[in-house]
Design a protein around this motif. Structure first.
Motif, PDB file in Angstrom:
ATOM      1  N   THR A  21       0.805  -0.921   0.255  1.00 17.81           N
ATOM      2  CA  THR A  21      -0.130   0.102   0.204  1.00 17.81           C
ATOM      3  C   THR A  21       0.556   1.455   0.193  1.00 17.81           C
ATOM      4  O   THR A  21       0.820   1.677  -1.191  1.00 17.81           O
ATOM      5  CB  THR A  21      -1.068   0.101   1.302  1.00 17.81           C
ATOM      6  OG1 THR A  21      -1.684  -0.967   1.596  1.00 17.81           O
ATOM      7  CG2 THR A  21      -1.460   1.132   1.544  1.00 17.81           C
ATOM      8  N   VAL A  25       1.178   4.271  -3.316  1.00 14.86           N
ATOM      9  CA  VAL A  25       0.741   5.346  -2.265  1.00 14.86           C
ATOM     10  C   VAL A  25       1.680   6.358  -2.868  1.00 14.86           C
ATOM     11  O   VAL A  25       1.581   7.671  -3.517  1.00 14.86           O
ATOM     12  CB  VAL A  25      -0.061   5.844  -1.249  1.00 14.86           C
ATOM     13  CG1 VAL A  25      -0.270   6.837  -0.499  1.00 14.86           C
ATOM     14  CG2 VAL A  25      -1.579   5.099  -1.340  1.00 14.86           C
ATOM     15  N   LYS A  26       2.639   5.655  -2.373  1.00 12.75           N
ATOM     16  CA  LYS A  26       3.804   7.233  -2.153  1.00 12.75           C
ATOM     17  C   LYS A  26       5.122   6.561  -3.099  1.00 12.75           C
ATOM     18  O   LYS A  26       5.909   7.521  -3.147  1.00 12.75           O
ATOM     19  CB  LYS A  26       4.375   6.695  -0.820  1.00 12.75           C
ATOM     20  CG  LYS A  26       3.633   7.940   0.629  1.00 12.75           C
ATOM     21  CD  LYS A  26       3.756   9.177   0.466  1.00 12.75           C
ATOM     22  CE  LYS A  26       2.494   9.597   1.075  1.00 12.75           C
ATOM     23  NZ  LYS A  26       1.795  11.025   0.851  1.00 12.75           N
ATOM     24  N   SER A  80      -4.428   4.471 -10.011  1.00 14.59           N
ATOM     25  CA  SER A  80      -4.525   3.820  -8.461  1.00 14.59           C
ATOM     26  C   SER A  80      -5.524   2.818  -8.053  1.00 14.59           C
ATOM     27  O   SER A  80      -5.772   3.028  -7.048  1.00 14.59           O
ATOM     28  CB  SER A  80      -4.310   4.706  -7.371  1.00 14.59           C
ATOM     29  OG  SER A  80      -4.792   5.838  -7.355  1.00 14.59           O
ATOM     30  N   ILE A  83      -8.348   3.781  -3.693  1.00 12.30           N
ATOM     31  CA  ILE A  83      -6.909   3.770  -2.952  1.00 12.30           C
ATOM     32  C   ILE A  83      -7.628   3.097  -1.494  1.00 12.30           C
ATOM     33  O   ILE A  83      -7.044   2.256  -0.523  1.00 12.30           O
ATOM     34  CB  ILE A  83      -5.636   4.449  -2.903  1.00 12.30           C
ATOM     35  CG1 ILE A  83      -4.856   3.847  -1.920  1.00 12.30           C
ATOM     36  CG2 ILE A  83      -6.218   5.618  -2.138  1.00 12.30           C
ATOM     37  CD1 ILE A  83      -4.504   2.885  -2.753  1.00 12.30           C
ATOM     38  N   TYR A  87      -6.903   0.948   2.174  1.00 10.19           N
ATOM     39  CA  TYR A  87      -6.593   1.158   3.719  1.00 10.19           C
ATOM     40  C   TYR A  87      -7.772   0.514   4.914  1.00 10.19           C
ATOM     41  O   TYR A  87      -7.392   0.108   5.374  1.00 10.19           O
ATOM     42  CB  TYR A  87      -7.052   3.135   3.710  1.00 10.19           C
ATOM     43  CG  TYR A  87      -6.103   3.622   2.843  1.00 10.19           C
ATOM     44  CD1 TYR A  87      -4.155   3.270   2.984  1.00 10.19           C
ATOM     45  CD2 TYR A  87      -6.606   4.990   2.578  1.00 10.19           C
ATOM     46  CE1 TYR A  87      -3.446   4.647   2.566  1.00 10.19           C
ATOM     47  CE2 TYR A  87      -5.831   5.882   1.848  1.00 10.19           C
ATOM     48  CZ  TYR A  87      -4.425   5.721   2.117  1.00 10.19           C
ATOM     49  OH  TYR A  87      -3.421   6.392   1.162  1.00 10.19           O
TER      50      TYR A  87
END
Length: 226
Positions: A21, A25-26, A80, A83, A87
């Motif tokens: 994850t 995301v990053k 993406s 998302i 989470y």
């Protein structure tokens, strides 16, 4: 034995989910890498399904993982997807593992379960990223180092627990303890093999390391409960 093994899957899957994850995301990943990482999600979902055979509550995580997978592309994509579902899957998995940890009969068992999130999670995530042919080279160095440090903490916690046991409690488990320690150390050596020889990590190498780690943890689990 099988149930003990399945119980170790939950911390492993939580750790892997958190790492994937974070990358989705990053991470600075290209569309091709994003699609290949998405392809790894069914493996996590299937293993959570195996965990659900022991405790039905895990089906919530299975549903979230497969719902997210159904909403994203597995080819080159910059999308993406929802998302927030990942989470949610991580939150559900965290809740499941937290409950599992606090169901342990000893403080050592609780600490060990939390350490396994990092140790097994890093090992499984490293295998999945290698299969996905990720170009995030830093993870090929960072994850094994995390494994070394966490493995040392697992050994330390176990040794502290063993010192508190009486001779009558220790005698039946000493062989399993030594064998599990040998497996744990060997698995970390195999995991770090590519660092020692400055090579690219191989899927076979990481698979063998993960299986050895799981076997070591299964051997140590009864000792953590003493």
């Amino acid at each position: 034995m099988v149930e003990t093994l399945l119980l170790q899957f939950a911390p492993m899957l939580l750790g892997a989910q958190l790492i994937l994850t974070l990358i989705l995301v990053k991470g600075d990943i290209c569309p091709g890498q994003r699609g290949r990482i998405h392809k790894m999600l069914p493996a996590i979902g299937v293993l959570w399904l195996a965990v659900a055979s022991v405790k039905v509550e895990a089906f919530l995580v299975v549903f979230a993982i497969f719902y997210f997978y159904s909403q994203v592309q597995t080819k080159k994509t910059r999308d993406s997807g929802p998302i927030w579902v990942m989470y949610l899957a991580c939150g559900l998995a965290l809740s499941y593992v937290a409950i599992q940890a606090f169901e342990q009969p000893t403080v050592v068992g609780i600490i060990a379960t939390l350490l396994l999130v990092v140790l097994l999670g890093a090992a499984f995530a490293h295998l999945l990223l290698t299969i996905a042919r990720t170009r995030l080279q830093a993870f090929h160095r960072v994850l094994p180092v995390v494994g070394v440090l966490t493995g040392m903490l697992v050994v330390l916690v176990t040794v502290v627990n063993v010192y508190s046991l009486s001779e009558a409690q220790l005698e039946p488990v000493i062989s399993a303890l030594l064998f599990s320690f040998a497996l744990l150390i060997s698995s970390i050596v195999v995991w770090c093999w590519h660092l020692l020889f400055v090579k690219t990590p191989e899927k076979v190498q990481l698979t063998v390391s993960l299986l050895m780690l799981l076997a070591a943890v299964v051997g140590l689990t009864p000792i953590w409960a003493l």
